[in-house]
Structure formats: structure tokens, C-alpha cells
Design a protein around this motif. Structure first.
Motif, PDB file in Angstrom:
ATOM      1  N   HIS A   1       0.857  -1.191   0.000  1.00 54.80           N
ATOM      2  CA  HIS A   1       0.000   0.000   0.000  1.00 54.80           C
ATOM      3  C   HIS A   1       0.891   1.239   0.000  1.00 54.80           C
ATOM      4  O   HIS A   1       1.957   1.234   0.621  1.00 54.80           O
ATOM      5  N   ILE A   2       0.445   2.297  -0.679  1.00 55.50           N
ATOM      6  CA  ILE A   2       1.314   3.461  -0.814  1.00 55.50           C
ATOM      7  C   ILE A   2       0.997   4.597   0.146  1.00 55.50           C
ATOM      8  O   ILE A   2       1.719   5.574   0.210  1.00 55.50           O
ATOM      9  N   SER A   3      -0.110   4.478   0.879  1.00 54.45           N
ATOM     10  CA  SER A   3      -0.440   5.532   1.840  1.00 54.45           C
ATOM     11  C   SER A   3      -1.149   4.918   3.032  1.00 54.45           C
ATOM     12  O   SER A   3      -1.728   3.835   2.938  1.00 54.45           O
ATOM     13  N   ILE A   4      -1.132   5.615   4.136  1.00 52.63           N
ATOM     14  CA  ILE A   4      -1.783   5.106   5.350  1.00 52.63           C
ATOM     15  C   ILE A   4      -3.292   5.034   5.167  1.00 52.63           C
ATOM     16  O   ILE A   4      -3.943   4.108   5.647  1.00 52.63           O
ATOM     17  N   LEU A   5      -3.886   6.009   4.435  1.00 54.94           N
ATOM     18  CA  LEU A   5      -5.331   5.987   4.193  1.00 54.94           C
ATOM     19  C   LEU A   5      -5.717   4.789   3.343  1.00 54.94           C
ATOM     20  O   LEU A   5      -6.722   4.108   3.606  1.00 54.94           O
ATOM     21  N   HIS A   6      -4.899   4.496   2.334  1.00 54.57           N
ATOM     22  CA  HIS A   6      -5.108   3.334   1.476  1.00 54.57           C
ATOM     23  C   HIS A   6      -5.081   2.052   2.315  1.00 54.57           C
ATOM     24  O   HIS A   6      -5.953   1.183   2.186  1.00 54.57           O
ATOM     25  N   LEU A   7      -4.115   1.939   3.189  1.00 54.15           N
ATOM     26  CA  LEU A   7      -3.985   0.772   4.064  1.00 54.15           C
ATOM     27  C   LEU A   7      -5.163   0.655   5.019  1.00 54.15           C
ATOM     28  O   LEU A   7      -5.766  -0.416   5.149  1.00 54.15           O
ATOM     29  N   VAL A   8      -5.518   1.765   5.672  1.00 54.55           N
ATOM     30  CA  VAL A   8      -6.584   1.738   6.668  1.00 54.55           C
ATOM     31  C   VAL A   8      -7.921   1.358   6.034  1.00 54.55           C
ATOM     32  O   VAL A   8      -8.691   0.566   6.600  1.00 54.55           O
ATOM     33  N   PHE A   9      -8.218   1.902   4.857  1.00 55.85           N
ATOM     34  CA  PHE A   9      -9.482   1.584   4.192  1.00 55.85           C
ATOM     35  C   PHE A   9      -9.571   0.091   3.875  1.00 55.85           C
ATOM     36  O   PHE A   9     -10.573  -0.565   4.173  1.00 55.85           O
ATOM     37  N   ASN A  10      -8.514  -0.462   3.284  1.00 55.11           N
ATOM     38  CA  ASN A  10      -8.530  -1.878   2.925  1.00 55.11           C
ATOM     39  C   ASN A  10      -8.572  -2.787   4.145  1.00 55.11           C
ATOM     40  O   ASN A  10      -9.307  -3.778   4.179  1.00 55.11           O
ATOM     41  N   MET A  11      -7.804  -2.450   5.176  1.00 57.03           N
ATOM     42  CA  MET A  11      -7.752  -3.301   6.356  1.00 57.03           C
ATOM     43  C   MET A  11      -9.037  -3.209   7.186  1.00 57.03           C
ATOM     44  O   MET A  11      -9.455  -4.188   7.804  1.00 57.03           O
ATOM     45  N   SER A  12      -9.679  -2.046   7.172  1.00 54.57           N
ATOM     46  CA  SER A  12     -10.957  -1.906   7.868  1.00 54.57           C
ATOM     47  C   SER A  12     -12.005  -2.813   7.230  1.00 54.57           C
ATOM     48  O   SER A  12     -12.755  -3.513   7.924  1.00 54.57           O
ATOM     49  N   ALA A  13     -12.056  -2.813   5.897  1.00 55.96           N
ATOM     50  CA  ALA A  13     -13.000  -3.681   5.194  1.00 55.96           C
ATOM     51  C   ALA A  13     -12.642  -5.149   5.412  1.00 55.96           C
ATOM     52  O   ALA A  13     -13.519  -5.991   5.631  1.00 55.96           O
ATOM     53  N   LEU A  14     -11.355  -5.471   5.370  1.00 57.03           N
ATOM     54  CA  LEU A  14     -10.914  -6.855   5.554  1.00 57.03           C
ATOM     55  C   LEU A  14     -11.269  -7.367   6.943  1.00 57.03           C
ATOM     56  O   LEU A  14     -11.683  -8.519   7.109  1.00 57.03           O
ATOM     57  N   TRP A  15     -11.120  -6.510   7.951  1.00 62.33           N
ATOM     58  CA  TRP A  15     -11.458  -6.906   9.318  1.00 62.33           C
ATOM     59  C   TRP A  15     -12.926  -7.301   9.427  1.00 62.33           C
ATOM     60  O   TRP A  15     -13.272  -8.298  10.058  1.00 62.33           O
ATOM     61  N   SER A  16     -13.793  -6.522   8.784  1.00 57.58           N
ATOM     62  CA  SER A  16     -15.219  -6.827   8.804  1.00 57.58           C
ATOM     63  C   SER A  16     -15.501  -8.132   8.057  1.00 57.58           C
ATOM     64  O   SER A  16     -16.328  -8.943   8.493  1.00 57.58           O
TER      65      SER A  16
END
Length: 269
Positions: A61-76
Motif C-alpha cells: 500500500h502506498i499511503s496510510i489511508l489506502h492501508l486503513v481503508f482496505n484493512m478496515s474492510a478486511l477486518w469486517s
């Protein structure tokens, strides 16, 4: 009050591991000033033999926002691990995550090939894709078919009906995030439906381990042939291709320094 996080982690161990891996890779990329062009997937680099990028691009991932969005969805979406009674569960999750990573990446390259060769859209020759969204969209789709009453929770406060989540998220990200890869997300949805509808089936632990072994062998072979990284234990000489763009994180990691390619040359998946 909600349940303690440690219990959630224990109930979703595979999801927690993937989130940990993606987060650790993001931290390493930031610390080492690695640009997306060094780990991302593009048609041009795939043709050059960099097949290992199908794997590295998915977990980068190239940015923290990019990472957080994907990982938030993955967690759910980690609820899949708890749905053993309806034929899902942790083993199913691990087996088909492997399938999603490989096939969605291959499908992205296939779509790029059609757009370049048939429609002469040269933009897709060098556009570079990074991110775990192909897998995220794949699991959204599988869950929407297998458990349509579930909900997708994002950032702890946004909740979407899972039955509409894949296409809602596809449209939402394409509008809100100009760099979001429509093709990458669509590839994840297509592979997700193929799995959910049984068009891709028969995975078990034997085939998953065999597939993982072949992925490792092909990745090592392509690393050796492409000479992309100087790993001493692989005896690879570093090769710098001046025709390829480079992007590196500067300073606090929020500023991008680019050469040879505008911001539109990267797609977030």
C-alpha cells in the motif's frame, strides 16, 4: 460495551495475520523509501518477466489511508472465518484468499492486454496497481452470495448491506478516489462470483499447499530472471531500468516525489 479486541483476534486469526502482514509491509516500504513502481503490478513489467509482482502488489500500500481503508474492510469480512457451519470457515478463507490473490492479479493483466491490444489504449501498458482491494472485493462478493444478510462495517461506524456492498463500494471508490483501480476492483468481484457460484471449486489443503509451493517457485524463478532485487542468497544482480517510472516517499511519508510518470500512473486496489 464491545468485546475486548483480543477475543476478536482469536476468532479471526487468519484475517488478523493478513492485516499484520500488510501493515508490516507498509511500514517497511515507508522506512526503506520503496516506491510503488518497485513492487506494483503493471502490464509492462509482467511482460518483462516480473511475475512475482502479482504477489507483492497485492500486499503493498502506498499511503496510510489506502492501508486503513482496505484493512478496515478486511477486518469486517473476517466473519467468513466464523462461518464454518455454512461451508466457509478459516480453511476455506485461507485456501480461497490464495486463489483470489493469484487469479485477480492474472485477470487484471488479461484486461490490460485486451485494452492495449484490441482497443489501443496505451495508458494501461505502464499503469501500476498496488493494494489488497482485489482480495477485499472478492470476499465481499463471496459473502454477498453465501451470507446475504451480513453487513460490511467500515471504520467502525459505516455499515453497508453485504448484498450490495461490492458494487456500492466499486462505484463509491471510483467517484471518491480518482486513483482507485476500477479494473482491479472489478477483477476481484468477477473472481469472487466465480468462487461463490462454484465455477472455481475443489480447493482443499493439499491443493492450497501445492499452489503455494508453485507460487514460491515461480516467484523465485522470475526474481532470478528479472534481476529486480539484489538478494544475496538468490545471487541476483540489481538491474535498474531507466524506462520505468519511480516513486519514492520523502520526509514524513506523506509527500510523493515522482519521476517519469504523473500521479495517474498508479492505481490503488
Amino acid at each position: 460495551m464491545g468485546r475486548p479486541l483480543v477475543f476478536e483476534i482469536l476468532e479471526k486469526p487468519a484475517t488478523s495475520c493478513f492485516i499484520g502482514i500488510c501493515s508490516a509491509i507498509w511500514f517497511y516500504i515507508q522506512k526503506k523509501n520503496i516506491g510503488y513502481s518497485h513492487v506494483g503490478l503493471s502490464y509492462e513489467t509482467a511482460i518483462a518477466g516480473h511475475h512475482w509482482r502479482i504477489i507483492t502488489s497485492a500486499f503493498s500500500h502506498i499511503s496510510i489511508l489506502h492501508l486503513v481503508f482496505n484493512m478496515s474492510a478486511l477486518w469486517s469480512l473476517g466473519v467468513v472465518e466464523k462461518l464454518g457451519p455454512i461451508g466457509l470457515g478459516m480453511e476455506y478463507y485461507l485456501q480461497y484468499t490464495l486463489v483470489l490473490v493469484v487469479l485477480s492479479g492474472a485477470l487484471v493483466l488479461g484486461m490490460y492486454h485486451i485494452l492495449i491490444q484490441k482497443f489501443k489504449i496505451e495508458y494501461f501498458r505502464r499503469v501500476t496497481a498496488v493494494g489488497y482491494s482485489c482480495v477485499v472485493f472478492g470476499w465481499m462478493t463471496i459473502l454477498s452470495v453465501k451470507q446475504p444478510t451480513s453487513k460490511l462495517h467500515l471504520f467502525g461506524f459505516l455499515s453497508l448491506p453485504i448484498s450490495f456492498a461490492p458494487f456500492e463500494s466499486l462505484i463509491f471508490t471510483s467517484i471518491i478516489v480518482p486513483q482507485a483501480s476500477f479494473i482491479g476492483h472489478l477483477s476481484g468481484i468477477v473472481v469472487g462470483y466465480a468462487i461463490a457460484w462454484g465455477l472455481i471449486h475443489g480447493m482443499n489443503n493439499y491443493w492450497a499447499v501445492s499452489m503455494l509451493g508453485w507460487i514460491v517457485l515461480v516467484s523465485v524463478f522470475s526474481l532470478k530472471r528479472s534481476g529486480a532485487y539484489d538478494f544475496s542468497f538468490l545471487e541476483i544482480e540489481s538491474v535498474t531500468d531507466p524506462s520505468l517510472p519511480s516513486v519514492r516517499f520523502v520526509g514524513n511519508g506523506r509527500t510523493l516525489q515522482m519521476s517519469a510518470l504523473p500521479a495517474t500512473g498508479v492505481e490503488l486496489v
